[in-house]
Design an enzyme around this catalytic site. Structure first.
Site, short mmCIF file in Angstrom:
data_model
loop_
_atom_site.label_atom_id
_atom_site.label_comp_id
_atom_site.label_asym_id
_atom_site.label_seq_id
_atom_site.Cartn_x
_atom_site.Cartn_y
_atom_site.Cartn_z
N GLU A 82 -50.22 -26.97 49.00
CA GLU A 82 -49.73 -27.30 50.34
C GLU A 82 -50.11 -28.72 50.74
O GLU A 82 -51.27 -29.12 50.63
CB GLU A 82 -50.26 -26.32 51.39
CG GLU A 82 -49.77 -26.65 52.80
CD GLU A 82 -50.05 -25.57 53.82
OE1 GLU A 82 -49.70 -25.78 55.00
OE2 GLU A 82 -50.59 -24.51 53.45
N ASP B 90 -50.59 -15.37 57.19
CA ASP B 90 -51.35 -15.32 58.43
C ASP B 90 -50.73 -16.20 59.51
O ASP B 90 -51.15 -16.18 60.66
CB ASP B 90 -52.82 -15.69 58.20
CG ASP B 90 -53.02 -17.09 57.64
OD1 ASP B 90 -52.03 -17.82 57.45
OD2 ASP B 90 -54.18 -17.46 57.38
N SER B 91 -49.69 -16.94 59.15
CA SER B 91 -48.94 -17.72 60.14
C SER B 91 -48.28 -16.81 61.17
O SER B 91 -47.85 -17.27 62.23
CB SER B 91 -47.87 -18.58 59.47
OG SER B 91 -47.02 -17.80 58.64
N LYS C 294 -53.15 -13.59 48.44
CA LYS C 294 -53.27 -15.05 48.37
C LYS C 294 -54.55 -15.48 49.08
O LYS C 294 -54.83 -15.01 50.18
CB LYS C 294 -52.06 -15.74 49.00
CG LYS C 294 -52.15 -17.28 48.96
CD LYS C 294 -50.85 -17.92 49.40
CE LYS C 294 -50.62 -17.87 50.89
NZ LYS C 294 -51.62 -18.65 51.67
N GLU D 227 -56.96 -18.86 50.25
CA GLU D 227 -57.13 -20.30 50.40
C GLU D 227 -58.44 -20.73 49.77
O GLU D 227 -59.50 -20.16 50.05
CB GLU D 227 -57.11 -20.67 51.89
CG GLU D 227 -55.77 -20.40 52.55
CD GLU D 227 -55.70 -20.93 53.97
OE1 GLU D 227 -56.63 -21.65 54.39
OE2 GLU D 227 -54.73 -20.61 54.67
#
Length: 322
Positions: free
Chosen positions: A218, A67-68, A137, A139
């Site tokens: 992260e 999503d970056s 993925k 979070e």
């Protein structure tokens, strides 16, 4: 090494696609083969057909449609601003790039928070976007509250539901950018409190226990990430988590220096594509201004003399008198 498989698919089962010349994609089993052989797993983001081609051609094991892309490629102020359909459009573009890398897709903010059902539908939509998509993925935060009032993180529940449905999930712990406001900014996690570090460890364990095939760490102190890696039986991927993990991931625009901004501490800038690109486009603009481009002999196309003469005859002839 994992580079020696057959280059095309072979039909072995009734539901397996017939050979079409498509390059065989890495599977979770292939990633685990590297993990058990103690070979580091390389992962990099990609946002479109071009960047995915670069990542595939470079031989990366995993391509993450992160999503970056919202901030690195589309100009948004936050990764939380991108919509599901816009994100899915880029997933499909990345999947069109040929190559063997395992394609992983982020679950963007707003695409799963409303309900477990919404999250399931989002994951299914991504898996149906392309046969190349190998997993998603998510979070995941640490438990909220204390003592008896402590609540399990919602995303952990969703991850469990997806795994139970056969959808491969990589859990993402530590700094979770989608929750930056909740975490009071983009900060290292687990460095100021032993309790916080332990919470990350326990969350990683829970992700493994519910069936996640991998865990991404992260901005976690390298001693903590190494400890977690040693006690898990699934591969860990790190970004800002040191060398003690099983693989690394970086944002492609940071690696290549695509923007004029400084890269974060956790990244490494291997080139300066931004300056190089500006320089090359400036040379083009100058050549246009000075009429050095195009060159008729190099860049143009010719017409035969007899056709040219006939053309002039047609356009120069006056209107016919009836």
């Amino acid at each position: 090494m994992l580079r020696h498989w057959p280059k095309v698919l072979n039909r072995r089962y009734s539901s397996h696609p017939a050979s079409t010349g498509m390059i065989r994609s890495l599977t979770i089993a292939d990633l685990y083969a590297k993990y058990h052989a103690k070979e580091p797993i390389s992962m990099v983001t990609a946002y479109d057909f071009i960047t995915a081609n670069w990542a595939q051609s470079a031989g990366c094991d995993v391509v993450l449609v992160g999503d970056s892309l919202a901030t690195c490629a589309l100009g948004y102020d936050s990764t939380n601003q991108i919509g599901l359909e816009e994100f899915r459009y880029h997933v499909q573009a990345v999947c069109r790039a040929p190559g063997p890398a395992f394609v992983l897709v982020d679950m963007p903010f707003g695409s799963f928070e409303s309900s477990i059902q919404q999250g399931i539908e989002t994951a299914i939509a991504f898996m149906k976007s392309s046969a190349r998509v190998g997993g998603v993925k998510i979070e995941v935060g640490s438990p909220v509250g204390q003592g008896e009032s402590q609540k399990q993180d919602y995303s952990l529940q969703l991850a469990a539901e997806l795994c139970s449905r056969g959808i491969p999930v990589m859990g993402h712990v530590g700094l979770t950018p989608q929750r930056a406001h909740f975490l009071s900014g983009f900060k290292v996690q687990g460095s100021k409190s032993a309790k916080d570090a332990a919470a990350i460890y326990h969350t990683a364990q829970q992700l493994q226990d519910i069936g996640c095939f991998s865990v991404l760490l992260e901005c976690v102190p390298h001693k903590v990430s190494s400890y977690i890696t040693q006690r898990l039986s699934v591969p860990t991927i790190g970004i800002g988590a040191g060398l003690g993990v099983n693989g690394q991931v970086l944002v492609q625009s940071d690696i290549l220096g695509m923007t004029p901004h400084a890269v974060p501490k956790l990244a490494h800038k291997y080139g300066d594509l931004n300056s190089e690109s500006i320089g090359l486009i400036k040379r083009y603009a100058n050549d246009v201004s000075e009429q050095k481009f195009p060159d008729n002999n190099k860049n143009g196309f010719k017409i035969k003399d007899d056709i040219w003469a006939e053309f002039l005859e047609h356009v120069n002839a006056g209107p016919r008198n009836e």
